[in-house]
Design a protein around this motif. Structure first.
Motif, PDB file in Angstrom:
ATOM      1  N   GLY A   1      12.824  -5.489   5.089  1.00  0.00           N
ATOM      2  CA  GLY A   1      13.544  -4.745   4.548  1.00  0.00           C
ATOM      3  C   GLY A   1      12.080  -4.541   3.431  1.00  0.00           C
ATOM      4  O   GLY A   1      12.069  -3.866   2.944  1.00  0.00           O
ATOM      5  N   LEU A   2      11.290  -4.899   3.692  1.00  0.00           N
ATOM      6  CA  LEU A   2       9.768  -4.927   3.619  1.00  0.00           C
ATOM      7  C   LEU A   2       8.851  -3.513   3.538  1.00  0.00           C
ATOM      8  O   LEU A   2       9.179  -2.937   4.719  1.00  0.00           O
ATOM      9  CB  LEU A   2       8.763  -6.323   3.698  1.00  0.00           C
ATOM     10  N   VAL A   3       8.211  -3.042   2.726  1.00  0.00           N
ATOM     11  CA  VAL A   3       7.593  -1.144   3.320  1.00  0.00           C
ATOM     12  C   VAL A   3       6.018  -2.056   4.108  1.00  0.00           C
ATOM     13  O   VAL A   3       6.131  -2.708   3.490  1.00  0.00           O
ATOM     14  CB  VAL A   3       6.876  -1.540   2.261  1.00  0.00           C
ATOM     15  N   HIS A   4       6.015  -1.073   4.936  1.00  0.00           N
ATOM     16  CA  HIS A   4       5.165  -1.482   5.926  1.00  0.00           C
ATOM     17  C   HIS A   4       4.638  -1.092   6.660  1.00  0.00           C
ATOM     18  O   HIS A   4       5.125   0.978   6.714  1.00  0.00           O
ATOM     19  CB  HIS A   4       5.801  -2.943   7.704  1.00  0.00           C
ATOM     20  N   PHE A   5       3.728  -0.175   7.689  1.00  0.00           N
ATOM     21  CA  PHE A   5       2.829   1.057   8.093  1.00  0.00           C
ATOM     22  C   PHE A   5       2.282   0.176   9.265  1.00  0.00           C
ATOM     23  O   PHE A   5       1.596  -0.659   8.686  1.00  0.00           O
ATOM     24  CB  PHE A   5       2.272   1.778   7.132  1.00  0.00           C
ATOM     25  N   GLN A   6       1.487   1.436  10.132  1.00  0.00           N
ATOM     26  CA  GLN A   6       0.442   1.050  10.444  1.00  0.00           C
ATOM     27  C   GLN A   6      -0.261   2.667  11.047  1.00  0.00           C
ATOM     28  O   GLN A   6      -0.173   3.943  10.761  1.00  0.00           O
ATOM     29  CB  GLN A   6       1.187   0.973  12.357  1.00  0.00           C
ATOM     30  N   GLN A   7      -1.374   2.351  11.374  1.00  0.00           N
ATOM     31  CA  GLN A   7      -2.659   2.888  11.166  1.00  0.00           C
ATOM     32  C   GLN A   7      -3.447   2.917  12.385  1.00  0.00           C
ATOM     33  O   GLN A   7      -3.706   1.823  12.665  1.00  0.00           O
ATOM     34  CB  GLN A   7      -3.453   3.232  10.719  1.00  0.00           C
TER      35      GLN A   7
ATOM     36  N   LEU B   1      -4.080  -0.292  13.278  1.00  0.00           N
ATOM     37  CA  LEU B   1      -4.369  -1.973  11.583  1.00  0.00           C
ATOM     38  C   LEU B   1      -2.365  -1.739  10.822  1.00  0.00           C
ATOM     39  O   LEU B   1      -1.881  -0.523  10.831  1.00  0.00           O
ATOM     40  CB  LEU B   1      -4.882  -0.986  10.754  1.00  0.00           C
ATOM     41  N   VAL B   2      -2.083  -2.552  11.146  1.00  0.00           N
ATOM     42  CA  VAL B   2      -0.353  -2.778  10.393  1.00  0.00           C
ATOM     43  C   VAL B   2      -0.586  -3.809   9.334  1.00  0.00           C
ATOM     44  O   VAL B   2      -1.049  -4.995   9.175  1.00  0.00           O
ATOM     45  CB  VAL B   2      -0.147  -3.782  11.816  1.00  0.00           C
ATOM     46  N   GLY B   3       0.151  -2.980   7.855  1.00  0.00           N
ATOM     47  CA  GLY B   3       0.050  -3.900   6.799  1.00  0.00           C
ATOM     48  C   GLY B   3       1.574  -4.373   6.484  1.00  0.00           C
ATOM     49  O   GLY B   3       2.559  -2.626   7.019  1.00  0.00           O
ATOM     50  N   PHE B   4       2.424  -4.814   5.807  1.00  0.00           N
ATOM     51  CA  PHE B   4       3.354  -4.759   4.920  1.00  0.00           C
ATOM     52  C   PHE B   4       3.001  -5.675   3.543  1.00  0.00           C
ATOM     53  O   PHE B   4       2.448  -5.816   3.238  1.00  0.00           O
ATOM     54  CB  PHE B   4       4.501  -5.776   5.605  1.00  0.00           C
ATOM     55  N   VAL B   5       3.847  -4.894   2.590  1.00  0.00           N
ATOM     56  CA  VAL B   5       4.025  -5.437   1.102  1.00  0.00           C
ATOM     57  C   VAL B   5       5.279  -6.520   0.821  1.00  0.00           C
ATOM     58  O   VAL B   5       5.850  -5.830   0.985  1.00  0.00           O
ATOM     59  CB  VAL B   5       3.390  -4.408   0.230  1.00  0.00           C
ATOM     60  N   ALA B   6       4.855  -7.487   0.098  1.00  0.00           N
ATOM     61  CA  ALA B   6       6.077  -8.520   0.293  1.00  0.00           C
ATOM     62  C   ALA B   6       6.542  -8.338  -1.176  1.00  0.00           C
ATOM     63  O   ALA B   6       6.139  -7.554  -2.218  1.00  0.00           O
ATOM     64  CB  ALA B   6       6.069 -10.260   0.234  1.00  0.00           C
ATOM     65  N   ILE B   7       7.100  -8.323  -1.293  1.00  0.00           N
ATOM     66  CA  ILE B   7       8.063  -8.097  -2.555  1.00  0.00           C
ATOM     67  C   ILE B   7       7.593  -8.947  -3.617  1.00  0.00           C
ATOM     68  O   ILE B   7       7.388  -8.273  -5.057  1.00  0.00           O
ATOM     69  CB  ILE B   7       9.586  -9.465  -2.980  1.00  0.00           C
ATOM     70  N   ASP B   8       6.673  -9.374  -4.248  1.00  0.00           N
ATOM     71  CA  ASP B   8       5.211 -10.124  -4.546  1.00  0.00           C
ATOM     72  C   ASP B   8       4.184  -9.195  -5.158  1.00  0.00           C
ATOM     73  O   ASP B   8       3.305  -9.698  -5.728  1.00  0.00           O
ATOM     74  CB  ASP B   8       4.478 -11.412  -4.619  1.00  0.00           C
ATOM     75  N   ASN B   9       4.349  -8.176  -4.583  1.00  0.00           N
ATOM     76  CA  ASN B   9       3.358  -7.169  -4.172  1.00  0.00           C
ATOM     77  C   ASN B   9       2.378  -7.871  -3.585  1.00  0.00           C
ATOM     78  O   ASN B   9       1.029  -7.118  -3.276  1.00  0.00           O
ATOM     79  CB  ASN B   9       2.709  -6.305  -5.740  1.00  0.00           C
TER      80      ASN B   9
ATOM     81  N   ASN C   1       1.781   5.886  10.760  1.00  0.00           N
ATOM     82  CA  ASN C   1       2.814   5.817  11.109  1.00  0.00           C
ATOM     83  C   ASN C   1       3.493   5.954   9.491  1.00  0.00           C
ATOM     84  O   ASN C   1       3.112   4.128   9.186  1.00  0.00           O
ATOM     85  CB  ASN C   1       3.995   4.358  11.349  1.00  0.00           C
ATOM     86  N   PRO C   2       3.898   6.734   8.639  1.00  0.00           N
ATOM     87  CA  PRO C   2       3.283   6.244   7.141  1.00  0.00           C
ATOM     88  C   PRO C   2       4.229   4.924   6.839  1.00  0.00           C
ATOM     89  O   PRO C   2       5.150   4.603   7.009  1.00  0.00           O
ATOM     90  CB  PRO C   2       3.845   7.646   6.673  1.00  0.00           C
ATOM     91  N   PRO C   3       3.713   4.343   5.276  1.00  0.00           N
ATOM     92  CA  PRO C   3       4.596   3.350   4.673  1.00  0.00           C
ATOM     93  C   PRO C   3       6.027   3.828   4.753  1.00  0.00           C
ATOM     94  O   PRO C   3       6.768   5.035   4.354  1.00  0.00           O
ATOM     95  CB  PRO C   3       4.630   3.524   3.600  1.00  0.00           C
ATOM     96  N   HIS C   4       6.971   2.429   5.371  1.00  0.00           N
ATOM     97  CA  HIS C   4       8.761   2.526   5.174  1.00  0.00           C
ATOM     98  C   HIS C   4       9.023   1.743   5.245  1.00  0.00           C
ATOM     99  O   HIS C   4       8.639   0.883   5.407  1.00  0.00           O
ATOM    100  CB  HIS C   4       8.560   3.638   6.759  1.00  0.00           C
ATOM    101  N   SER C   5      10.489   1.625   5.732  1.00  0.00           N
ATOM    102  CA  SER C   5      10.779   0.158   5.859  1.00  0.00           C
ATOM    103  C   SER C   5      12.685   0.163   6.094  1.00  0.00           C
ATOM    104  O   SER C   5      12.442   1.110   6.623  1.00  0.00           O
ATOM    105  CB  SER C   5      11.234  -0.686   4.043  1.00  0.00           C
TER     106      SER C   5
END
Length: 194
Positions: free
Chosen positions: A142-148, A116-124, A96-100
């Motif tokens: 609102g944070l960019v995240h994905f799943q694989q 595998l689930v990941g997200f990136v905070a505003i401070d990268n 599920n590609p990077p999205h917010s």
């Protein structure tokens, strides 16, 4: 000073509902917080029922993932209730590609497989975890995240949102399928950011 702050405190959360329900009427234009209500005399039990999450999503696509959204557009009984869900099916290796979601926090529970689930905070800062059956993660609004799917077989997860229409900004689609296109020179320059 306290009298000055009281009006601010009273507006710091969602309003309490003023009615039991407001089944959406898609034939009318959306209002500020959803669709106008269907006439109460025409509401039936079926307006509060949705079986779309029982069906496996199509993973025969570029990403190997199928999302079955259950927001107010698919399930009118959710109108004004501030909740929705998705079913996400993954083929082996599916992403599920990077999205917010600009209007919602997301919680996700894995039903089958290893994601595998990941997200990136505003401070990268990147946060990630491999989730297995029964495990859950929360992704702030609102944070960019994905799943694989990092398992050997299919995977299945359900997501819950605190919005009837969380929206989805899918980065590859937003960046590379914008209409009109984002100028190529902008994309070339920004690839060297940071």
């Amino acid at each position: 000073m306290v009298l000055f702050l009281l009006p601010l405190l009273s507006h710091s959360a969602d309003n309490d509902p003023l009615q039991d329900f407001c089944v959406g009427n898609l034939a009318a234009s959306p209002s500020l917080n959803g669709f106008p209500c269907k006439s109460a005399s025409s509401v039936t039990s079926d307006d509060f029922f949705f079986d779309g999450l029982s069906k496996e999503g199509n993973t025969n696509n570029t990403f190997g993932a199928g999302v079955t959204p259950t927001n107010v557009l698919a399930f009118l009984g959710l109108n004004t209730l501030g909740i929705s869900m998705n079913r996400v099916d993954f083929a082996p290796g599916g992403v599920n590609p990077p999205h917010s979601h600009p209007r919602s926090t997301e919680s996700r529970i894995v039903i089958k497989g290893n994601l595998l689930v990941g997200f990136v905070a505003i401070d990268n800062k990147f946060y990630s975890k491999v989730l297995t059956r029964g495990q859950m993660i929360v992704i702030p609004r609102g944070l960019v995240h994905f799943q694989q799917n990092v398992g050997k077989g299919k995977a299945l997860a359900f997501t819950a949102f605190n919005s009837q229409l969380p929206g989805a900004v899918v980065l590859p689609k937003t960046i590379f399928a914008a209409n009109p296109s984002i100028p190529e020179e902008v994309l070339v320059i920004t690839q060297f950011w940071g």
